[in-house]
Design a protein around this motif. Structure first.
Motif: not given
Length: 338
Positions: A255-265
């Protein structure tokens, strides 16, 4: 067993940090380790186990007895219907061992090619890369208890593997010295390709059914393109663990940083890319003293020439505060700080 005094540890840590071991003992077998345990002075002294020195930050001279593990040897223990059981001495170079398995037709470790360090250090860190962790291929290991001198064989349940973690960093730290490690490489072999950079390689080359050797070559190329060679620039690889958060925490950060790289585990949690967060805080290429953040990968801290351990840790703490201030996430270092 070979005992030395006043040994510089600079050549024995990939960060190239200065430190002196008051006593360094080289061990090449279980019998050598038992000699250390039975020695009237060395046996009672606190000990620090040193492998390839690729996952440590030395901030001071070492008053402990530094035990350098140089147990060698590689072999196929057994060819089974469900896989190849292979073994390596703890002093073997990890990447050379991976290369040996592939050359002999035992696939399964290719995703972990070019990880620096020794085979004996691999379970301590539960090393992993590109969708695979050591625990996924681990079978068992041999070790010597540094209190009793007794040889033991440990399975995965005793090792308590976690994300870049194991019991060797906790209750077994400085107490258990790993001498040999065995891996069960499953057959039939199946490629592990569910990682963005490998998916890109498949798309770029059009090779949709790569061999284990092809996957290893891709990973070696990717690692060399974005990670510095410790022989050229001192470093300990990825300095921070990728933090794992709840889906709710991830949604809050997005919500604050839409670009953040993340991976569902698989367990429903979400892994965040620590390198992306460090870069977003403006640290890439920055320097504190002679310690810096690598220009091509913000997750890697480097020795720009003549750095000392305290400079590395000052830089690391500044990065932690910066990331915490922006994302509310406290980054945890991967290397062991001593």
């Amino acid at each position: 067993m070979h005992i030395e005094s006043g040994v510089s540890l600079k050549p024995y840590n990939t960060f190239g940090l200065p430190a002196v071991a008051h006593t360094l003992v080289r061990v090449a077998s279980d019998a050598d380790v038992r000699q250390v345990v039975d020695h009237p002075q060395l046996g009672l002294a606190p000990k620090f186990i040193l492998g390839g020195g690729s996952n440590i930050v030395l901030t001071r001279d070492m008053p402990q007895v530094v035990v350098k593990v140089e147990v060698m040897g590689r072999r196929l223990v057994e060819e089974r219907p469900d896989g190849w059981l292979v073994e390596a001495g703890a002093g073997e170079n990890w990447h050379e061992f991976v290369t040996w398995t592939l050359a002999n037709g035992y696939p399964g470790l290719e995703n972990m090619a070019l990880i620096p360090g020794t085979v004996g250090a691999a379970p301590v860190q539960n090393i992993g890369a590109y969708g695979l962790e050591l625990q996924d291929r681990f079978h068992s290991l041999d070790a010597v208890d540094l209190i009793t001198g007794r040889s033991v064989t440990l399975n995965a349940s005793v090792c308590k593997f976690g994300y870049r973690d194991s019991e060797f960093k906790h209750s077994l730290a400085g107490r258990t010295l790993i001498t040999r490690v065995r891996f069960l490489l499953p057959r039939p072999w199946k490629p592990v390709l569910g990682y963005l950079e490998l998916e890109r390689k498949v798309a770029e080359t059009g090779i949709t059914n790569p061999s284990a050797r092809q996957i290893a070559d891709w990973i070696i190329a990717v690692r060399r393109a974005k990670l510095p060679d410790p022989a050229q620039i001192g470093n300990a690889g990825s300095f921070f663990k990728n933090p794992v958060v709840t889906p709710e925490q991830c949604r809050d950060i997005i919500g604050r940083d839409p670009e953040i790289v993340h991976y569902p585990m698989p367990d429903g949690s979400v892994k965040l890319a620590a390198g992306w967060m460090i870069d977003a805080c403006g640290w890439k290429g920055k320097t504190v003293g002679q310690a810096g953040v690598y220009e091509k990968q913000a997750l890697v801290l480097v020795n720009r020439g003549g750095a000392i351990g305290s400079e590395v840790m000052t830089l690391a703490r500044a990065i932690q505060e910066s990331v915490y201030g922006r994302f509310g996430i406290r980054l945890e270092p991967e290397p062991v700080v001593v």
